[in-house]
Design an enzyme around this catalytic site. Structure first.
Site, PDB file in Angstrom:
ATOM      1  N   VAL A  15       0.857  -1.189   0.000  1.00 56.00           N
ATOM      2  CA  VAL A  15       0.000   0.000   0.000  1.00 56.00           C
ATOM      3  C   VAL A  15       0.891   1.237   0.000  1.00 56.00           C
ATOM      4  CG1 VAL A  15      -1.947  -1.115   1.155  1.00 56.00           C
ATOM      5  CG2 VAL A  15      -0.191  -0.009   2.528  1.00 56.00           C
ATOM      6  N   CYS A  16       0.344   2.352  -0.453  1.00 56.16           N
ATOM      7  CA  CYS A  16       1.082   3.613  -0.462  1.00 56.16           C
ATOM      8  C   CYS A  16       1.393   4.022   0.978  1.00 56.16           C
ATOM      9  CB  CYS A  16       0.270   4.709  -1.158  1.00 56.16           C
ATOM     10  SG  CYS A  16       0.180   4.459  -2.945  1.00 56.16           S
ATOM     11  N   PRO A  17       2.546   4.557   1.272  1.00 49.29           N
ATOM     12  CA  PRO A  17       3.613   4.972   0.352  1.00 49.29           C
ATOM     13  C   PRO A  17       4.634   3.880   0.039  1.00 49.29           C
ATOM     14  CG  PRO A  17       4.196   5.701   2.537  1.00 49.29           C
ATOM     15  CD  PRO A  17       2.842   4.998   2.651  1.00 49.29           C
TER      16      PRO A  17
END
Length: 82
Positions: A15-17
């Site tokens: 998942v981001c980041p």
């Protein structure tokens, strides 16, 4: 894809980041001109990873959606290190 990547990276489980962090770390270990294929999933990484790589001066060669996946599904991004 017309050009064969030198390296592949699958960040579909991230998942981001972390999607961009892992991609950036891989690109940093590459030589200028080499190609990296990044397999990513979801709208956020699809928008953020290519944009961030371009901001760092790298070239996006192509973005291809995998068969059977919608816009938020899995995509393959081909990047050339500058």
């Amino acid at each position: 894809m017309t050009e064969k990547p030198n390296y592949s990276l699958d960040i579909t489980g991230e998942v981001c980041p972390m999607t961009f962090v892992k991609t950036k770390l891989r690109v940093e270990r590459m030589v200028s001109g080499e190609l990296l294929e990044v397999r990513l999933k979801g709208a956020e990484p699809l928008g953020n990873v290519p944009r961030s790589l371009i901001e760092l001066g790298h070239e996006i060669i192509s973005t291809i959606r995998e068969d059977g996946e919608g816009d938020t599904g899995i995509h393959r991004l081909l990047v050339r290190k500058k």
